[in-house]
Motif scaffolding. Structure first.
Motif, PDB file in Angstrom:
ATOM      1  N   ASN A 176      -9.619   1.761  -5.125  1.00 18.58           N
ATOM      2  CA  ASN A 176      -8.405   1.262  -5.771  1.00 18.58           C
ATOM      3  C   ASN A 176      -8.254  -0.223  -5.461  1.00 18.58           C
ATOM      4  O   ASN A 176      -7.179  -0.707  -5.149  1.00 18.58           O
ATOM      5  CB  ASN A 176      -7.158   2.060  -5.385  1.00 18.58           C
ATOM      6  CG  ASN A 176      -6.930   2.176  -3.901  1.00 18.58           C
ATOM      7  OD1 ASN A 176      -7.477   3.068  -3.269  1.00 18.58           O
ATOM      8  ND2 ASN A 176      -6.116   1.294  -3.339  1.00 18.58           N
ATOM      9  N   VAL A 236       0.837  -1.206   0.000  1.00 20.05           N
ATOM     10  CA  VAL A 236       0.000   0.000   0.000  1.00 20.05           C
ATOM     11  C   VAL A 236       0.865   1.246   0.000  1.00 20.05           C
ATOM     12  O   VAL A 236       0.586   2.220  -0.721  1.00 20.05           O
ATOM     13  CB  VAL A 236      -0.946  -0.011   1.215  1.00 20.05           C
ATOM     14  CG1 VAL A 236      -1.703   1.313   1.319  1.00 20.05           C
ATOM     15  CG2 VAL A 236      -1.933  -1.172   1.119  1.00 20.05           C
ATOM     16  N   ASN A 237       1.928   1.219   0.772  1.00 23.17           N
ATOM     17  CA  ASN A 237       2.823   2.379   0.831  1.00 23.17           C
ATOM     18  C   ASN A 237       3.518   2.609  -0.507  1.00 23.17           C
ATOM     19  O   ASN A 237       3.674   3.754  -0.955  1.00 23.17           O
ATOM     20  CB  ASN A 237       3.861   2.171   1.934  1.00 23.17           C
ATOM     21  CG  ASN A 237       4.615   3.449   2.250  1.00 23.17           C
ATOM     22  OD1 ASN A 237       4.029   4.487   2.515  1.00 23.17           O
ATOM     23  ND2 ASN A 237       5.945   3.367   2.229  1.00 23.17           N
ATOM     24  N   ARG A 238       3.918   1.527  -1.160  1.00 21.96           N
ATOM     25  CA  ARG A 238       4.560   1.655  -2.483  1.00 21.96           C
ATOM     26  C   ARG A 238       3.592   2.281  -3.487  1.00 21.96           C
ATOM     27  O   ARG A 238       3.974   3.130  -4.280  1.00 21.96           O
ATOM     28  CB  ARG A 238       5.028   0.288  -2.987  1.00 21.96           C
ATOM     29  CG  ARG A 238       6.253  -0.275  -2.277  1.00 21.96           C
ATOM     30  CD  ARG A 238       6.510  -1.716  -2.713  1.00 21.96           C
ATOM     31  NE  ARG A 238       6.686  -1.816  -4.135  1.00 21.96           N
ATOM     32  CZ  ARG A 238       7.857  -1.714  -4.782  1.00 21.96           C
ATOM     33  NH1 ARG A 238       8.966  -1.501  -4.086  1.00 21.96           N
ATOM     34  NH2 ARG A 238       7.927  -1.814  -6.088  1.00 21.96           N
ATOM     35  N   TYR A 239       2.329   1.845  -3.431  1.00 26.98           N
ATOM     36  CA  TYR A 239       1.345   2.396  -4.358  1.00 26.98           C
ATOM     37  C   TYR A 239       1.055   3.858  -4.035  1.00 26.98           C
ATOM     38  O   TYR A 239       0.950   4.703  -4.937  1.00 26.98           O
ATOM     39  CB  TYR A 239       0.051   1.586  -4.300  1.00 26.98           C
ATOM     40  CG  TYR A 239      -1.000   2.067  -5.264  1.00 26.98           C
ATOM     41  CD1 TYR A 239      -0.769   2.072  -6.637  1.00 26.98           C
ATOM     42  CD2 TYR A 239      -2.231   2.529  -4.815  1.00 26.98           C
ATOM     43  CE1 TYR A 239      -1.724   2.508  -7.533  1.00 26.98           C
ATOM     44  CE2 TYR A 239      -3.202   2.975  -5.707  1.00 26.98           C
ATOM     45  CZ  TYR A 239      -2.941   2.963  -7.057  1.00 26.98           C
ATOM     46  OH  TYR A 239      -3.889   3.406  -7.948  1.00 26.98           O
ATOM     47  N   ARG A 240       0.953   4.174  -2.753  1.00 21.35           N
ATOM     48  CA  ARG A 240       0.658   5.550  -2.337  1.00 21.35           C
ATOM     49  C   ARG A 240       1.731   6.509  -2.862  1.00 21.35           C
ATOM     50  O   ARG A 240       1.434   7.651  -3.222  1.00 21.35           O
ATOM     51  CB  ARG A 240       0.579   5.614  -0.810  1.00 21.35           C
ATOM     52  CG  ARG A 240       0.223   6.995  -0.261  1.00 21.35           C
ATOM     53  CD  ARG A 240       0.059   6.950   1.248  1.00 21.35           C
ATOM     54  NE  ARG A 240      -1.124   6.179   1.640  1.00 21.35           N
ATOM     55  CZ  ARG A 240      -1.099   5.131   2.458  1.00 21.35           C
ATOM     56  NH1 ARG A 240       0.053   4.711   2.967  1.00 21.35           N
ATOM     57  NH2 ARG A 240      -2.213   4.501   2.767  1.00 21.35           N
ATOM     58  N   HIS A 241       2.978   6.066  -2.900  1.00 23.72           N
ATOM     59  CA  HIS A 241       4.073   6.943  -3.300  1.00 23.72           C
ATOM     60  C   HIS A 241       4.443   6.801  -4.784  1.00 23.72           C
ATOM     61  O   HIS A 241       5.390   7.429  -5.239  1.00 23.72           O
ATOM     62  CB  HIS A 241       5.304   6.675  -2.433  1.00 23.72           C
ATOM     63  CG  HIS A 241       5.129   7.132  -1.010  1.00 23.72           C
ATOM     64  ND1 HIS A 241       4.646   6.307  -0.015  1.00 23.72           N
ATOM     65  CD2 HIS A 241       5.337   8.336  -0.428  1.00 23.72           C
ATOM     66  CE1 HIS A 241       4.584   6.975   1.121  1.00 23.72           C
ATOM     67  NE2 HIS A 241       4.988   8.209   0.895  1.00 23.72           N
ATOM     68  N   SER A 242       3.708   5.974  -5.510  1.00 22.31           N
ATOM     69  CA  SER A 242       3.984   5.822  -6.937  1.00 22.31           C
ATOM     70  C   SER A 242       3.392   6.985  -7.720  1.00 22.31           C
ATOM     71  O   SER A 242       2.283   7.452  -7.440  1.00 22.31           O
ATOM     72  CB  SER A 242       3.396   4.505  -7.456  1.00 22.31           C
ATOM     73  OG  SER A 242       3.462   4.450  -8.866  1.00 22.31           O
ATOM     74  N   ASN A 274     -12.715   2.556  -1.164  1.00 24.34           N
ATOM     75  CA  ASN A 274     -11.494   3.293  -1.496  1.00 24.34           C
ATOM     76  C   ASN A 274     -11.297   3.495  -2.995  1.00 24.34           C
ATOM     77  O   ASN A 274     -10.570   4.387  -3.406  1.00 24.34           O
ATOM     78  CB  ASN A 274     -10.272   2.562  -0.929  1.00 24.34           C
ATOM     79  CG  ASN A 274     -10.123   2.785   0.562  1.00 24.34           C
ATOM     80  OD1 ASN A 274      -9.754   3.864   1.002  1.00 24.34           O
ATOM     81  ND2 ASN A 274     -10.412   1.753   1.345  1.00 24.34           N
ATOM     82  N   PRO A 309       2.595  -1.343  -7.081  1.00 18.88           N
ATOM     83  CA  PRO A 309       2.921  -1.717  -5.704  1.00 18.88           C
ATOM     84  C   PRO A 309       3.856  -2.913  -5.581  1.00 18.88           C
ATOM     85  O   PRO A 309       4.375  -3.175  -4.495  1.00 18.88           O
ATOM     86  CB  PRO A 309       1.549  -2.073  -5.101  1.00 18.88           C
ATOM     87  CG  PRO A 309       0.537  -1.601  -6.068  1.00 18.88           C
ATOM     88  CD  PRO A 309       1.197  -1.618  -7.402  1.00 18.88           C
ATOM     89  N   PRO A 316      -6.473  -1.374   0.272  1.00 17.65           N
ATOM     90  CA  PRO A 316      -5.638  -0.918   1.386  1.00 17.65           C
ATOM     91  C   PRO A 316      -6.055  -1.450   2.745  1.00 17.65           C
ATOM     92  O   PRO A 316      -5.289  -1.354   3.703  1.00 17.65           O
ATOM     93  CB  PRO A 316      -5.776   0.605   1.326  1.00 17.65           C
ATOM     94  CG  PRO A 316      -7.104   0.836   0.687  1.00 17.65           C
ATOM     95  CD  PRO A 316      -7.275  -0.280  -0.300  1.00 17.65           C
ATOM     96  N   LYS A 339      -0.357   5.890 -10.891  1.00 21.39           N
ATOM     97  CA  LYS A 339      -1.472   5.208 -10.257  1.00 21.39           C
ATOM     98  C   LYS A 339      -2.243   4.296 -11.218  1.00 21.39           C
ATOM     99  O   LYS A 339      -2.979   3.412 -10.785  1.00 21.39           O
ATOM    100  CB  LYS A 339      -2.435   6.237  -9.644  1.00 21.39           C
ATOM    101  CG  LYS A 339      -1.817   7.052  -8.505  1.00 21.39           C
ATOM    102  CD  LYS A 339      -1.468   6.167  -7.314  1.00 21.39           C
ATOM    103  CE  LYS A 339      -1.082   6.952  -6.080  1.00 21.39           C
ATOM    104  NZ  LYS A 339       0.241   7.582  -6.176  1.00 21.39           N
TER     105      LYS A 339
END
Length: 534
Positions: A210, A47-53, A208, A62, A216, A56
């Motif tokens: 996604n 989830v963190n990897r996707y959030r900072h990618s 959400n 992710p 998430p 999208k």
């Protein structure tokens, strides 16, 4: 964890099918070792990897790429893992890590229709399965209970028991589309493994939007949950274990598998029963790599069927702007579809299809579109709001008939461990082309009924993959035209089984995961029955 060197059952591949098969065997008292080529990565990290990618729209964002267990990458600069033999590209997308590709799926858990198992007998096309709908119905339900599946009760697939989960409430988008298309088009809830209430220690969906590429909060079931449940049942799991050779004795009985860890140190594991449960491409690759004097063309391949009949759902899409604001982007990405074109006498002439209606947020794609059109400033903001609130996106799932020339073979390229990469040959036949024409007619009718403007179809002749990769290990009664029997056992090897979408003789018109899981659970029962009578 200390490496395990032997088990009653050795399972290769820790996706949803392998994990749930392993879990069932372990709960029945078998010692089970599951080998996974990829890494173990926690959901929070994904989830963190996707959030900072920054990308999208990239469903692989992710999921970490490793040269030790590479997965396909489709970017202009990528030296792609999959070698394309054409004439049409087969742009498969899958994940090599603990839990497998269902980490980034839409959680659609459709049952096949009864006629999907007998298309040759009923319509004179495709193949008949060696089993019927009735043979698998109880396993469909078993899989639905494990995964918490809900959906429309009248999809054409007979049910002996109701869904174990109520559907997630329909969004405003879904409600308006359903109302506007009735009665000409029946919009039905997708059958999905998504919580509408707290279940199995996981929360209800909170919208959400996604779901693809990662839920998430774990309201949506996936292979990572399946792998964790297998481990809780006593299955031993080794990750970063890339199986590269399967060993057999003089009678063709499988005796061991060999795997590389990510330092390229080789290890050997022995067992009584072996199950290949990687995806349809990687499973075929492993069998083709496992050559010997007795089996020079690879294991389970005495009649040359391994890797053949590679299928997917070739898809075309359409987008348009509806004549009212319906606000897609609230709730699940993939909530509903139109299934009335999945079966009928027309299957004698052209491919049947199902129409997926996307509820994904359209803001990003609309913004890109408007910038390219020259919008900026306040006018850009205003027009984003107008278009994104009205944008409707549909995509079909066309049945592709099995064709032995559509296949997986080994390329001349090597990966970082020195193992050959897959070579894919794939073409689109007239059956699909005719189904595409029928789909376009329906798109035009739907667009007219919704007051559509700004209509954009897929580029002529271009098909996208739905990532429903099937075939390559087809089950059947005749060893000359199939790889496994009706329980997924290799015709050539008495203690080697296959699980996953590869054993499916045909692809139908719906997402294939539920059928693959049901078959895997049925295979587990067969393995247990043989243990009892041994």
């Amino acid at each position: 964890m200390k490496n395990i060197t032997s088990a009653d059952v050795v399972v290769i591949g820790a996706g949803i099918c392998g994990s749930l098969l392993a879990r069932k065997l372990a709960l029945a008292g078998q010692s089970v070792l599951m080998l996974e080529a990829g890494p173990r990565v926690a959901r929070g990290e994904l989830v963190n990897r996707y959030r900072h990618s920054a990308f999208k729209s990239d469903f692989m964002a992710p999921y970490p790429f490793s040269e030790m267990a590479p997965h396909p990458v489709f970017t202009p600069e990528a030296n792609n893992y999959l070698e394309q033999g054409g004439p049409h590209p087969f742009q498969a997308q899958y994940i090599r890590m603990l839990g497998g590709t269902s980490w980034h799926w839409a959680a659609q858990m459709w049952r096949f229709l009864p006629n999907d198992f007998r298309t040759q007998s009923v319509y004179g096309v495709g193949k008949d399965w060696p089993i019927s709908y009735d043979d698998i119905e109880a396993y469909y339900y078993e899989a639905e209970v494990i995964t918490g599946t809900g959906g429309s009760p009248d999809t054409g697939s007979p049910r002996k028991q109701p869904f174990p989960m109520d559907r997630v409430p329909a969004s405003y988008f879904q409600q308006r589309i359903t109302e506007r298309l009735a009665p000409a088009f029946k919009v039905e809830d997708d059958c999905t493994a998504r919580n509408s209430r707290s279940f199995d220690g996981r929360p209800a969906c909170c919208g959400n939007n996604n779901c693809m590429p990662v839920c998430p909060i774990d309201a949506q079931y996936h292979g990572g949950i399946a792998a964790a449940s297998a481990e809780q049942a006593g299955v031993q799991i080794l990750t970063e274990a890339v199986v590269y050779r399967i060993e057999h004795d003089a009678q063709g009985v499988i005796t061991a598998v060999h795997y590389y860890d990510w330092n390229k140190t080789s290890h050997k594991v022995t067992g009584k029963t072996f199950v290949i449960a990687a995806n349809a491409i990687e499973s075929a690759k492993l069998l083709l790599m496992s050559t010997s004097t007795q089996f020079p063309d690879g294991l389970a391949n005495r009649t040359g069927q391994v890797g053949r009949n590679l299928t997917d759902h070739p898809a075309i899409g359409v987008t348009f702007d509806m004549d009212e604001a319906v606000w897609p982007g609230r709730g699940p990405v993939s909530p509903c579809s139109i299934g009335q074109f999945r079966d009928g006498d027309f299957r004698k002439e052209h491919a049947p299809f199902r129409l997926d209606i996307s509820n994904a947020s359209q803001v990003a794609s609309v913004t890109k579109e408007l910038i390219q059109e020259g919008f900026h400033g306040a006018k850009l903001d205003e027009t984003i709001l107008h278009r994104a609130s009205r944008r409707v996106s549909l995509k079909n799932a066309l049945e592709q008939l099995p064709d032995p020339e559509n296949r997986v073979t080994l390329s001349g390229k090597k990966d970082a461990l020195g193992l050959p990469t897959p070579h894919l040959s794939w073409h689109i036949d007239d059956y699909v082309i005719k189904g595409t024409a029928a789909t376009k007619l329906r798109y035009e009718e739907i667009a007219a009924q919704l007051g559509a403007t700004n209509i954009k179809h897929s580029k002529a002749g271009a098909f996208s993959n739905r990532q429903h990769i099937t075939g390559t290990l087809s089950m059947g009664k005749d060893a000359a035209s199939s790889v496994t029997d009706a329980f997924g056992r290799a015709h050539d090897h008495p203690n080697l089984y296959m699980a996953g979408t590869g054993v499916m003789p045909t692809v139908g018109t719906c997402n294939v995961t539920l059928t693959a899981v049901a078959l895997a659970l049925r295979t587990a029962d067969q393995i247990l029955a043989e243990v009892i009578h041994a």
